[in-house]
Structure formats: structure tokens, C-alpha cells
Design a protein around this motif. Sequence first.
Motif, PDB file in Angstrom:
ATOM      1  N   ALA A  59      -4.814  42.253 -48.475  1.00 16.57           N
ATOM      2  CA  ALA A  59      -6.187  42.324 -49.591  1.00 16.57           C
ATOM      3  C   ALA A  59      -5.162  42.398 -50.839  1.00 16.57           C
ATOM      4  CB  ALA A  59      -6.985  43.426 -49.329  1.00 16.57           C
ATOM      5  N   GLY A  60      -5.332  41.188 -51.627  1.00 15.46           N
ATOM      6  CA  GLY A  60      -4.902  41.301 -53.100  1.00 15.46           C
ATOM      7  C   GLY A  60      -3.581  40.331 -53.221  1.00 15.46           C
ATOM      8  N   TYR A  61      -3.293  39.756 -52.149  1.00 19.20           N
ATOM      9  CA  TYR A  61      -2.070  38.664 -52.180  1.00 19.20           C
ATOM     10  C   TYR A  61      -2.433  37.322 -52.959  1.00 19.20           C
ATOM     11  CZ  TYR A  61       0.948  35.304 -50.476  1.00 19.20           C
ATOM     12  OH  TYR A  61       2.001  34.381 -50.487  1.00 19.20           O
ATOM     13  N   ALA A  62      -1.518  37.208 -53.756  1.00 21.67           N
ATOM     14  CA  ALA A  62      -1.539  35.710 -54.006  1.00 21.67           C
ATOM     15  C   ALA A  62      -0.128  35.411 -54.436  1.00 21.67           C
ATOM     16  CB  ALA A  62      -2.067  35.784 -55.635  1.00 21.67           C
ATOM     17  N   ARG A  63       0.155  34.004 -54.218  1.00 24.21           N
ATOM     18  CA  ARG A  63       1.639  33.378 -54.587  1.00 24.21           C
ATOM     19  C   ARG A  63       1.749  33.731 -56.022  1.00 24.21           C
ATOM     20  NH1 ARG A  63      -0.118  27.711 -51.830  1.00 24.21           N
ATOM     21  NH2 ARG A  63      -0.319  28.615 -49.836  1.00 24.21           N
ATOM     22  N   VAL A  64       3.234  33.806 -56.394  1.00 25.52           N
ATOM     23  CA  VAL A  64       3.687  34.150 -57.858  1.00 25.52           C
ATOM     24  C   VAL A  64       4.376  32.771 -58.330  1.00 25.52           C
ATOM     25  CG1 VAL A  64       5.336  35.403 -59.019  1.00 25.52           C
ATOM     26  CG2 VAL A  64       4.048  36.551 -57.267  1.00 25.52           C
ATOM     27  N   ALA A  65       3.845  32.579 -59.564  1.00 24.69           N
ATOM     28  CA  ALA A  65       4.390  31.292 -60.236  1.00 24.69           C
ATOM     29  C   ALA A  65       5.764  31.779 -60.898  1.00 24.69           C
ATOM     30  CB  ALA A  65       3.308  31.043 -61.432  1.00 24.69           C
ATOM     31  N   ILE A  66       6.811  30.781 -60.806  1.00 29.41           N
ATOM     32  CA  ILE A  66       8.014  30.832 -61.443  1.00 29.41           C
ATOM     33  C   ILE A  66       8.251  29.944 -62.225  1.00 29.41           C
ATOM     34  CG2 ILE A  66      10.316  31.470 -61.205  1.00 29.41           C
ATOM     35  CD1 ILE A  66       9.913  32.683 -58.523  1.00 29.41           C
ATOM     36  N   GLU A  67       8.480  29.682 -63.596  1.00 29.48           N
ATOM     37  CA  GLU A  67       8.724  28.838 -64.318  1.00 29.48           C
ATOM     38  C   GLU A  67      10.127  27.644 -63.668  1.00 29.48           C
ATOM     39  OE1 GLU A  67       6.553  27.821 -66.922  1.00 29.48           O
ATOM     40  OE2 GLU A  67       5.596  29.512 -66.171  1.00 29.48           O
ATOM     41  N   ARG A  68       9.476  26.407 -63.912  1.00 26.39           N
ATOM     42  CA  ARG A  68      10.719  25.635 -63.518  1.00 26.39           C
ATOM     43  C   ARG A  68      11.489  25.030 -64.600  1.00 26.39           C
ATOM     44  NH1 ARG A  68      10.173  19.195 -62.463  1.00 26.39           N
ATOM     45  NH2 ARG A  68      12.022  18.913 -61.580  1.00 26.39           N
ATOM     46  N   ASP A  69      12.289  26.093 -65.019  1.00 30.53           N
ATOM     47  CA  ASP A  69      13.325  25.879 -66.156  1.00 30.53           C
ATOM     48  C   ASP A  69      14.482  26.958 -66.181  1.00 30.53           C
ATOM     49  OD1 ASP A  69      12.215  28.305 -67.187  1.00 30.53           O
ATOM     50  OD2 ASP A  69      11.014  27.304 -68.376  1.00 30.53           O
ATOM     51  N   GLY A  70      15.383  27.199 -67.185  1.00 30.35           N
ATOM     52  CA  GLY A  70      16.102  27.967 -67.056  1.00 30.35           C
ATOM     53  C   GLY A  70      15.938  29.338 -67.312  1.00 30.35           C
ATOM     54  N   THR A  71      14.662  29.511 -67.528  1.00 29.15           N
ATOM     55  CA  THR A  71      14.304  31.150 -67.676  1.00 29.15           C
ATOM     56  C   THR A  71      13.414  31.442 -66.405  1.00 29.15           C
ATOM     57  OG1 THR A  71      11.752  30.343 -67.959  1.00 29.15           O
ATOM     58  CG2 THR A  71      13.413  30.632 -70.125  1.00 29.15           C
ATOM     59  N   GLY A  72      13.136  30.700 -65.311  1.00 34.92           N
ATOM     60  CA  GLY A  72      12.670  31.126 -64.204  1.00 34.92           C
ATOM     61  C   GLY A  72      13.904  31.132 -63.036  1.00 34.92           C
ATOM     62  N   VAL A  80      20.942  29.124 -55.968  1.00 35.27           N
ATOM     63  CA  VAL A  80      20.105  29.496 -57.056  1.00 35.27           C
ATOM     64  C   VAL A  80      19.377  30.889 -56.684  1.00 35.27           C
ATOM     65  CG1 VAL A  80      18.318  27.981 -55.852  1.00 35.27           C
ATOM     66  CG2 VAL A  80      17.933  28.394 -58.063  1.00 35.27           C
ATOM     67  N   SER A  81      19.053  31.578 -57.787  1.00 34.13           N
ATOM     68  CA  SER A  81      18.175  32.798 -57.497  1.00 34.13           C
ATOM     69  C   SER A  81      17.136  32.865 -58.744  1.00 34.13           C
ATOM     70  CB  SER A  81      19.249  34.010 -57.727  1.00 34.13           C
ATOM     71  OG  SER A  81      20.352  33.965 -57.063  1.00 34.13           O
ATOM     72  N   PRO A  82      15.966  33.503 -58.383  1.00 31.95           N
ATOM     73  CA  PRO A  82      15.005  33.967 -59.438  1.00 31.95           C
ATOM     74  C   PRO A  82      15.748  34.851 -60.470  1.00 31.95           C
ATOM     75  CG  PRO A  82      14.516  34.889 -57.298  1.00 31.95           C
ATOM     76  CD  PRO A  82      15.968  34.472 -57.197  1.00 31.95           C
ATOM     77  N   ALA A  83      15.519  34.476 -61.790  1.00 32.53           N
ATOM     78  CA  ALA A  83      15.986  35.115 -62.875  1.00 32.53           C
ATOM     79  C   ALA A  83      15.728  36.581 -62.923  1.00 32.53           C
ATOM     80  CB  ALA A  83      15.658  34.087 -64.277  1.00 32.53           C
TER      81      ALA A  83
END
Length: 142
Positions: A59-72, A80-83
Motif C-alpha cells: 500500500a502506497g507503492y509507486a515507481r520512482v522517476a529518475i531523470e535521463r541526464d547527468g543529474t539522475g 552506472v549508478s543513481p546520482a
Amino acid sequence: MDKSDTFRNDMLKLIFHGTPIPNIADNAASSPLTQYFLALHTADPASGGNQSTSECAYAGYARVAIERDGTGWVIGGNVVSPADDVTFPLAASGGEIALFATIGVASSGAGKVLYRGALNPPVVIATGVPPVIVQGSTITET
């Protein structure tokens, strides 16, 4: 055949930052993706699965958006790793264990999986605690 280290790095930059590979591939689509969506899974969605295959459903789950650029995303060599840490919505109920994560193209539904992998350690989902994928998590292009 295997890719060169330089080309692996180029591929990751194209996929995660939208950086063109001169004379091979570019990001010139009329509406290129600007975000990817990280999803949690209770089992391996496997190579034929999609983003909703074995996806967590607390309950409460949602996917998380990560920018497709050098900030994400941070790219070094063929890794590659999340920023930043990726924090999912607070769990209103627990009882699931996220064993896998995927990076895909859709915010919900049966979107295309670009990368999938086991979480080590698994993410235990507990009521009142937001699940987190830490910044040091890696994806290796082989």
C-alpha cells in the motif's frame, strides 16, 4: 564478440544521459524519453518480463522517476549508478521483500524493462518505512 570499454561507456551515456554516439546513434527522436522509472520486484521478472512482472504491491507503492541526464545517473567506465539515493513512497503496509529492481520506460503498467538485477542486500518493506535503493548501487554494461 564483445564490446570495447569505450563503446560500453558510450552506450551507457546514450541510454542514461541521452548523449549521442557520433555517426552511430543519436537522441534526435521527436520526443525522446526524459525519465526512466525504477521499480521493485518480489521475484526476478526475467528477460521476457515487463515492469509489472512480480512488481511490489505494498500500500502506497509507486515507481520512482529518475531523470535521463547527468543529474539522475553517474557513469564511470562501464558502470552506472543513481546520482542520489532512490527513495520509494512510504509503505502503508509491509510484508514484502524486494529481491530485484528494474529500470524501465513507464511510470505504471507493463512497460519495457531496460535493465534488471538482483538487490544485494534485498530491501525489506516494513510499515511506515520508505524503501531505499542507495546511491552506490550499480549496473554494469557487459
